[in-house]
Design a protein around this motif. Structure first.
Motif: not given
Length: 262
Positions: A104-115, A234-242
Protein backbone atom coordinates in the motif's frame (compact mmCIF):
# COMPACT_ATOMS: atom_id res chain seq x y z
CA UNK A 1 6.20 20.78 -7.27
CA UNK A 2 7.94 24.15 -7.27
CA UNK A 3 10.74 22.89 -9.55
CA UNK A 4 9.92 24.95 -12.65
CA UNK A 5 11.41 28.40 -12.40
CA UNK A 6 11.17 31.20 -14.99
CA UNK A 7 13.60 31.16 -17.90
CA UNK A 8 14.99 34.56 -17.01
CA UNK A 9 16.09 33.34 -13.56
CA UNK A 10 17.99 30.28 -14.70
CA UNK A 11 15.72 27.85 -16.54
CA UNK A 12 14.83 24.32 -15.53
CA UNK A 13 16.01 22.95 -12.21
CA UNK A 14 16.37 19.17 -12.37
CA UNK A 15 14.65 17.07 -9.69
CA UNK A 16 16.86 15.86 -6.87
CA UNK A 17 16.90 14.91 -3.22
CA UNK A 18 15.14 18.15 -2.29
CA UNK A 19 12.15 17.03 -4.38
CA UNK A 20 11.32 14.58 -1.60
CA UNK A 21 11.22 17.22 1.12
CA UNK A 22 7.76 18.49 1.95
CA UNK A 23 6.85 21.00 4.66
CA UNK A 24 4.76 19.34 7.40
CA UNK A 25 1.04 20.07 6.98
CA UNK A 26 0.89 21.00 10.67
CA UNK A 27 3.87 23.29 11.48
CA UNK A 28 3.39 22.83 15.22
CA UNK A 29 3.70 19.05 14.84
CA UNK A 30 6.84 18.61 12.69
CA UNK A 31 6.91 14.81 13.01
CA UNK A 32 3.46 14.53 11.40
CA UNK A 33 4.75 14.97 7.85
CA UNK A 34 3.46 13.56 4.58
CA UNK A 35 5.29 10.26 5.05
CA UNK A 36 3.78 9.76 8.50
CA UNK A 37 0.29 10.64 7.25
CA UNK A 38 0.62 8.13 4.42
CA UNK A 39 1.83 5.43 6.82
CA UNK A 40 -1.12 6.06 9.14
CA UNK A 41 -3.52 6.04 6.20
CA UNK A 42 -2.04 2.77 4.95
CA UNK A 43 -2.54 1.26 8.41
CA UNK A 44 -6.23 2.14 8.26
CA UNK A 45 -6.52 0.77 4.70
CA UNK A 46 -4.80 -2.52 5.56
CA UNK A 47 -6.83 -3.06 8.73
CA UNK A 48 -10.09 -2.22 6.99
CA UNK A 49 -9.31 -4.52 4.05
CA UNK A 50 -8.54 -7.59 6.13
CA UNK A 51 -11.39 -6.99 8.58
CA UNK A 52 -13.84 -6.72 5.69
CA UNK A 53 -12.36 -9.80 4.00
CA UNK A 54 -12.72 -11.80 7.25
CA UNK A 55 -16.44 -11.02 7.69
CA UNK A 56 -19.27 -13.29 6.58
CA UNK A 57 -17.20 -15.68 4.50
CA UNK A 58 -19.24 -18.10 2.40
CA UNK A 59 -18.56 -21.54 1.00
CA UNK A 60 -18.99 -20.14 -2.50
CA UNK A 61 -16.91 -16.95 -2.31
CA UNK A 62 -18.18 -13.62 -3.54
CA UNK A 63 -15.98 -11.42 -5.72
CA UNK A 64 -14.76 -9.48 -2.70
CA UNK A 65 -14.10 -12.65 -0.73
CA UNK A 66 -12.24 -14.09 -3.71
CA UNK A 67 -9.89 -11.07 -3.76
CA UNK A 68 -9.17 -11.47 -0.05
CA UNK A 69 -8.61 -15.20 -0.31
CA UNK A 70 -6.31 -14.75 -3.30
CA UNK A 71 -4.15 -12.27 -1.38
CA UNK A 72 -4.14 -14.48 1.72
CA UNK A 73 -3.21 -17.67 -0.13
CA UNK A 74 -0.56 -15.83 -2.13
CA UNK A 75 1.32 -14.94 1.05
CA UNK A 76 0.52 -18.18 2.87
CA UNK A 77 1.31 -20.65 0.11
CA UNK A 78 3.76 -18.65 -1.99
CA UNK A 79 5.88 -17.24 0.83
CA UNK A 80 5.19 -18.47 4.36
CA UNK A 81 4.69 -22.19 3.82
CA UNK A 82 7.42 -22.51 1.20
CA UNK A 83 10.01 -20.67 3.29
CA UNK A 84 9.12 -21.71 6.85
CA UNK A 85 7.67 -25.21 6.47
CA UNK A 86 5.62 -26.49 9.41
CA UNK A 87 6.37 -23.33 11.48
CA UNK A 88 4.71 -21.02 8.98
CA UNK A 89 1.45 -20.46 10.91
CA UNK A 90 3.21 -18.72 13.79
CA UNK A 91 4.70 -16.08 11.48
CA UNK A 92 1.95 -15.86 8.87
CA UNK A 93 0.18 -12.80 10.44
CA UNK A 94 3.48 -10.90 10.44
CA UNK A 95 4.21 -11.74 6.81
CA UNK A 96 0.70 -10.79 5.68
CA UNK A 97 0.93 -7.50 7.58
CA UNK A 98 4.37 -6.73 6.13
CA UNK A 99 3.35 -7.48 2.55
CA UNK A 100 0.11 -5.48 2.82
CA UNK A 101 1.73 -2.50 4.54
CA UNK A 102 4.65 -2.26 2.11
CA UNK A 103 2.46 -2.75 -0.96
CA UNK A 104 0.00 0.00 0.00
CA UNK A 105 2.76 2.45 0.90
CA UNK A 106 4.60 1.70 -2.33
CA UNK A 107 1.45 2.18 -4.40
CA UNK A 108 1.09 5.67 -2.98
CA UNK A 109 3.81 6.48 -5.51
CA UNK A 110 1.38 6.09 -8.42
CA UNK A 111 -1.85 7.18 -6.72
CA UNK A 112 -2.87 10.61 -8.09
CA UNK A 113 -3.53 12.26 -4.72
CA UNK A 114 -0.20 11.27 -3.17
CA UNK A 115 2.39 10.48 -5.89
CA UNK A 116 5.02 9.66 -3.29
CA UNK A 117 6.00 6.19 -2.05
CA UNK A 118 6.41 6.26 1.72
CA UNK A 119 9.59 4.20 1.57
CA UNK A 120 11.27 6.82 -0.62
CA UNK A 121 12.19 8.20 2.82
CA UNK A 122 15.06 6.05 4.07
CA UNK A 123 13.99 6.36 7.70
CA UNK A 124 10.87 4.32 7.06
CA UNK A 125 12.85 1.60 5.30
CA UNK A 126 15.35 1.48 8.18
CA UNK A 127 12.53 1.29 10.71
CA UNK A 128 10.81 -1.61 8.99
CA UNK A 129 14.10 -3.49 8.49
CA UNK A 130 14.88 -2.90 12.17
CA UNK A 131 11.57 -4.52 13.13
CA UNK A 132 12.40 -7.54 10.97
CA UNK A 133 15.88 -7.71 12.56
CA UNK A 134 14.32 -7.86 16.03
CA UNK A 135 11.81 -10.52 14.97
CA UNK A 136 14.20 -12.98 13.35
CA UNK A 137 16.82 -12.65 16.07
CA UNK A 138 14.18 -13.05 18.78
CA UNK A 139 12.82 -16.10 16.97
CA UNK A 140 16.29 -17.64 16.83
CA UNK A 141 17.03 -16.90 20.49
CA UNK A 142 13.63 -18.25 21.49
CA UNK A 143 14.29 -21.51 19.62
CA UNK A 144 17.96 -22.13 20.49
CA UNK A 145 18.75 -19.83 23.42
CA UNK A 146 21.18 -16.88 23.22
CA UNK A 147 24.40 -18.92 23.04
CA UNK A 148 22.96 -21.63 20.80
CA UNK A 149 21.57 -19.08 18.37
CA UNK A 150 24.81 -17.12 18.23
CA UNK A 151 26.77 -20.32 17.64
CA UNK A 152 24.47 -21.47 14.81
CA UNK A 153 24.49 -18.00 13.26
CA UNK A 154 28.23 -17.42 13.34
CA UNK A 155 29.64 -20.91 12.99
CA UNK A 156 28.14 -23.13 10.25
CA UNK A 157 28.46 -26.85 10.84
CA UNK A 158 31.41 -28.61 9.25
CA UNK A 159 33.82 -25.65 9.37
CA UNK A 160 37.29 -26.82 10.53
CA UNK A 161 38.56 -25.21 13.72
CA UNK A 162 41.50 -23.49 12.03
CA UNK A 163 39.03 -21.49 9.88
CA UNK A 164 36.97 -20.22 12.80
CA UNK A 165 38.96 -16.99 13.10
CA UNK A 166 37.83 -16.06 9.57
CA UNK A 167 34.35 -17.56 9.35
CA UNK A 168 32.94 -16.39 12.70
CA UNK A 169 33.40 -12.61 12.11
CA UNK A 170 32.28 -12.92 8.48
CA UNK A 171 29.12 -14.79 9.43
CA UNK A 172 28.41 -12.37 12.28
CA UNK A 173 28.76 -9.34 10.02
CA UNK A 174 26.72 -10.96 7.26
CA UNK A 175 23.84 -12.31 9.37
CA UNK A 176 23.61 -9.79 12.19
CA UNK A 177 24.78 -6.47 10.73
CA UNK A 178 24.53 -6.52 6.93
CA UNK A 179 21.10 -8.14 6.59
CA UNK A 180 18.97 -5.26 7.95
CA UNK A 181 21.06 -2.71 6.06
CA UNK A 182 20.69 -4.41 2.68
CA UNK A 183 17.02 -5.16 3.37
CA UNK A 184 16.25 -1.49 4.01
CA UNK A 185 18.44 -0.02 1.28
CA UNK A 186 17.01 -2.35 -1.37
CA UNK A 187 13.49 -1.11 -0.64
CA UNK A 188 14.47 2.53 -0.25
CA UNK A 189 16.70 2.69 -3.34
CA UNK A 190 14.07 1.21 -5.64
CA UNK A 191 11.34 3.55 -4.38
CA UNK A 192 13.57 6.63 -4.40
CA UNK A 193 15.12 6.00 -7.83
CA UNK A 194 11.81 5.07 -9.43
CA UNK A 195 10.05 8.18 -8.18
CA UNK A 196 12.99 10.38 -9.17
CA UNK A 197 12.85 8.91 -12.69
CA UNK A 198 9.15 9.75 -12.91
CA UNK A 199 9.87 13.33 -11.81
CA UNK A 200 12.57 13.72 -14.46
CA UNK A 201 10.29 12.64 -17.30
CA UNK A 202 7.18 14.47 -16.11
CA UNK A 203 8.75 17.78 -15.05
CA UNK A 204 11.31 17.79 -17.84
CA UNK A 205 8.61 17.02 -20.41
CA UNK A 206 6.34 19.70 -18.99
CA UNK A 207 9.13 22.25 -19.12
CA UNK A 208 10.08 21.47 -22.73
CA UNK A 209 6.45 21.44 -23.86
CA UNK A 210 5.23 24.63 -22.21
CA UNK A 211 8.32 26.76 -21.57
CA UNK A 212 10.43 26.17 -24.68
CA UNK A 213 9.86 28.01 -27.97
CA UNK A 214 11.59 25.39 -30.12
CA UNK A 215 9.33 22.98 -31.99
CA UNK A 216 11.86 20.18 -31.51
CA UNK A 217 11.90 20.76 -27.76
CA UNK A 218 8.12 20.80 -27.63
CA UNK A 219 7.99 17.54 -29.60
CA UNK A 220 10.39 15.77 -27.27
CA UNK A 221 8.60 17.27 -24.29
CA UNK A 222 5.38 15.65 -25.47
CA UNK A 223 7.21 12.37 -26.08
CA UNK A 224 8.64 12.56 -22.56
CA UNK A 225 5.17 13.03 -21.03
CA UNK A 226 3.79 10.09 -23.00
CA UNK A 227 6.76 7.92 -22.07
CA UNK A 228 6.22 8.80 -18.42
CA UNK A 229 3.07 6.66 -18.56
CA UNK A 230 5.26 3.66 -19.35
CA UNK A 231 7.48 4.63 -16.41
CA UNK A 232 4.41 4.65 -14.17
CA UNK A 233 3.51 1.14 -15.38
CA UNK A 234 7.07 -0.01 -14.66
CA UNK A 235 6.88 1.59 -11.24
CA UNK A 236 3.67 -0.30 -10.50
CA UNK A 237 5.47 -3.57 -11.23
CA UNK A 238 8.57 -2.61 -9.20
CA UNK A 239 6.47 -1.48 -6.23
CA UNK A 240 4.63 -4.80 -6.11
CA UNK A 241 7.84 -6.76 -6.64
CA UNK A 242 9.64 -4.97 -3.80
CA UNK A 243 6.81 -5.74 -1.38
CA UNK A 244 7.11 -9.40 -2.38
CA UNK A 245 10.93 -9.45 -2.11
CA UNK A 246 10.95 -7.79 1.32
CA UNK A 247 8.42 -10.33 2.63
CA UNK A 248 10.27 -13.29 1.10
CA UNK A 249 13.58 -12.19 2.63
CA UNK A 250 11.89 -11.71 6.01
CA UNK A 251 10.57 -15.27 5.85
CA UNK A 252 14.00 -16.51 4.77
CA UNK A 253 15.74 -14.78 7.66
CA UNK A 254 13.25 -16.19 10.16
CA UNK A 255 13.65 -19.65 8.64
CA UNK A 256 17.43 -19.37 8.89
CA UNK A 257 17.24 -18.20 12.50
CA UNK A 258 15.04 -21.09 13.70
CA UNK A 259 16.67 -23.82 11.61
CA UNK A 260 18.49 -26.58 13.44
CA UNK A 261 21.54 -26.53 11.16
CA UNK A 262 23.11 -23.89 8.88
Amino acid sequence: MGLLIPLETGGFEAPGVSSFDFPPPFPNVPWLDKYMLQALLSLVIVLAFWLIMARKNKLVPTKGQYIGETAYFFVRNGIARDMLGHDFRRYLPLLIALFSFILVNNLFGVFPLTLLPTFAHVGWAYGLAGLVWIVYNAAGIGRHGPWGYLKRTCLPSGVPWYMWWLIIPLEFISNIIVRPITLSLRLFANMFAGHLLVLVFVLGGEYLLFESTSFVNKFFGAVSLVFSMAIFALELFVQSLQAFIFTVLTAQYISSAIAEEH
